[in-house]
Design an enzyme around this catalytic site. Structure first.
Site, PDB file in Angstrom:
ATOM      1  N   ALA A 150       0.935  -1.195  -0.050  1.00  0.00           N
ATOM      2  CA  ALA A 150       0.109  -0.012  -0.117  1.00  0.00           C
ATOM      3  C   ALA A 150       1.006   1.323  -0.012  1.00  0.00           C
ATOM      4  O   ALA A 150       2.121   1.070   0.205  1.00  0.00           O
ATOM      5  CB  ALA A 150      -0.872  -0.165   1.224  1.00  0.00           C
ATOM      6  N   GLN A 194       1.153   3.554   2.137  1.00  0.00           N
ATOM      7  CA  GLN A 194       2.109   3.742   3.429  1.00  0.00           C
ATOM      8  C   GLN A 194       2.639   2.315   3.667  1.00  0.00           C
ATOM      9  O   GLN A 194       2.864   2.134   5.129  1.00  0.00           O
ATOM     10  CB  GLN A 194       1.002   4.256   4.308  1.00  0.00           C
ATOM     11  CG  GLN A 194       0.918   5.732   4.333  1.00  0.00           C
ATOM     12  CD  GLN A 194       2.099   6.520   4.519  1.00  0.00           C
ATOM     13  OE1 GLN A 194       3.153   5.977   5.060  1.00  0.00           O
ATOM     14  NE2 GLN A 194       2.340   7.727   3.686  1.00  0.00           N
ATOM     15  N   SER A 195       2.938   1.509   2.996  1.00  0.00           N
ATOM     16  CA  SER A 195       3.533   0.210   3.021  1.00  0.00           C
ATOM     17  C   SER A 195       5.105   0.403   3.968  1.00  0.00           C
ATOM     18  O   SER A 195       5.667   1.055   3.785  1.00  0.00           O
ATOM     19  CB  SER A 195       3.930  -0.601   1.903  1.00  0.00           C
ATOM     20  OG  SER A 195       4.743  -1.710   2.179  1.00  0.00           O
ATOM     21  N   ASN A 196       4.763  -0.200   5.431  1.00  0.00           N
ATOM     22  CA  ASN A 196       5.870  -0.436   6.246  1.00  0.00           C
ATOM     23  C   ASN A 196       7.009  -1.257   5.731  1.00  0.00           C
ATOM     24  O   ASN A 196       8.167  -1.104   5.672  1.00  0.00           O
ATOM     25  CB  ASN A 196       5.622  -1.029   7.440  1.00  0.00           C
ATOM     26  CG  ASN A 196       4.809   0.091   8.403  1.00  0.00           C
ATOM     27  OD1 ASN A 196       5.056   1.160   8.525  1.00  0.00           O
ATOM     28  ND2 ASN A 196       3.669  -0.567   8.516  1.00  0.00           N
ATOM     29  N   CYS A 243       7.604  -1.953   2.222  1.00  0.00           N
ATOM     30  CA  CYS A 243       8.462  -1.300   1.038  1.00  0.00           C
ATOM     31  C   CYS A 243       9.214  -0.259   1.824  1.00  0.00           C
ATOM     32  O   CYS A 243      10.439   0.057   1.237  1.00  0.00           O
ATOM     33  CB  CYS A 243       7.438  -0.303   0.373  1.00  0.00           C
ATOM     34  SG  CYS A 243       6.286  -1.498  -0.804  1.00  0.00           S
TER      35      CYS A 243
END
Ligand code: PLP
Length: 324
Positions: free
Chosen positions: A67, A69-71, A73
């Site tokens: 997403a 706000q992917s942690n 990524c």
């Protein structure tokens, strides 16, 4: 039973008793949110194994997705920088991408990751999109390593088998009867379950889902565990009945916080621990309700991080602060 030797970027995390909550249950917190600064949270444990595998396969480029706000990524971008990989991220965004970067995305961009946006419909075909992209990179002479959403496969899950090993002593000493964690793509729960099985721990392992359905995650987690058992020759079997997932705390959907959850986040923050609105806020809120029902005496909450996304939810969190 031979797995993979991980690269090391995390610190061992403490297990602290959470004092100040008026619950009959004693709550301990496994502080994986403290495993490093930019790599904070659960994704680092998975990436230590995935990057080791990428190095073993002589890859030079990481391709992954999540997403906006992917942690995962953000953590992948940090690992890529640290270990000298190029980093390409496919991020799911609703509507047009924000002009001002915030939270995890701000870090992705600051680190110079190559960010591409997908609509929710395009994101449904993320595996195909990433594979096609990897083909293009190969034609350009690169050697890409494609990591699935959340780093959740049989390799990434090994990181949470380690986490269960780190908790085994306190589980016995403190007679812990349940361990709780958030479930977003299933890798964390899978690793913890493999650890529980391999170490013969008598605990309820409860995963609070933050999106999708229990059926979806049961199938996914079962698949990850079966592949891990087969690939690494773990001397255990797994059944879908070993997987215990809790629904009822998703709210209106993934990444949409709700007032009761925000109230819990505010309350726990006053005790010195920051939960995030996407994963740990929902899971902790769920755990507080569930421990009343199950009358657990001593539990561990695995704090899987997510601190940077609070900056992408300023409006909702500000409201929760002002309400009290
Ligand atoms: C902070 C945080 N906690 C929990 C999870 C859930 O872990 P998993 O994806 O392994 O189910 C994620 C990612 O999805 C996360 O970023």
């Amino acid at each position: 039973m031979k797995t993979i030797k991980p690269v090391k970027l995390t610190r061992e995390t403490p297990i602290d008793e959470l004092k100040g909550l008026k619950t009959k249950t004693k709550i301990f917190v496994k502080r994986d949110d403290l495993n490093g600064l930019l790599i904070s949270g659960n994704k680092a444990r998975k990436l230590e194994y995935l990057i080791a595998d990428a190095k073993k396969n002589k890859c030079d480029t990481i391709v992954t997705c999540g997403a906006v706000q992917s942690n995962h990524c953000r953590t992948a971008a940090v690992f890529a920088k640290h270990f000298g990989f190029e980093c390409h991220l496919f991020l799911r965004v609703h509507g047009s991408p924000r002009k001002v970067y915030s939270g995890n995305l701000l870090i992705d961009e600051l680190l110079g990751a190559n960010v591409k946006y997908l609509t929710p419909t395009q994101y449904e075909r993320r595996t195909e999109v990433m594979e096609r992209y990897a083909q293009k990179l190969r034609k350009k002479g690169k050697t890409p390593y494609v990591i699935p959403e959340g780093g959740s496969n049989e390799i990434g899950a090994l990181g949470y088998l380690d986490c269960m090993k780190e908790m085994a002593e306190i589980i016995k000493q403190q007679q812990i009867d349940a361990v709780y964690c958030a479930v977003g793509s299933g890798g964390t729960y899978s690793g913890l379950l493999l650890g529980k099985k391999l170490l013969d721990l008598r605990i309820a392992l409860n995963g609070v889902i933050v999106c999708d359905t229990v059926e979806h995650f049961r199938e996914r987690i079962y698949g990850i565990c079966v592949r891990a058992i087969s690939r690494f020759k773990f001397p255990k079997e797994i059944s879908p009945n070993d997987i215990y997932l809790i629904d009822g705390y998703v709210g209106k959907g993934y990444g949409i916080p709700y007032p009761e959850e925000l109230k819990t986040i505010r309350h726990i923050a006053k005790l010195g621990i920051i939960l995030d609105p996407v994963y740990t806020g929902k899971a902790f809120h769920g755990m507080l309700n569930e421990i009343k029902k199950h009358k657990h005496k001593n539990v561990i909450f695995v704090h899987t991080g997510g601190i940077f996304s609070i900056f992408a939810y300023q409006r909702e969190i500000t409201k929760a602060i002002l309400r009290q």
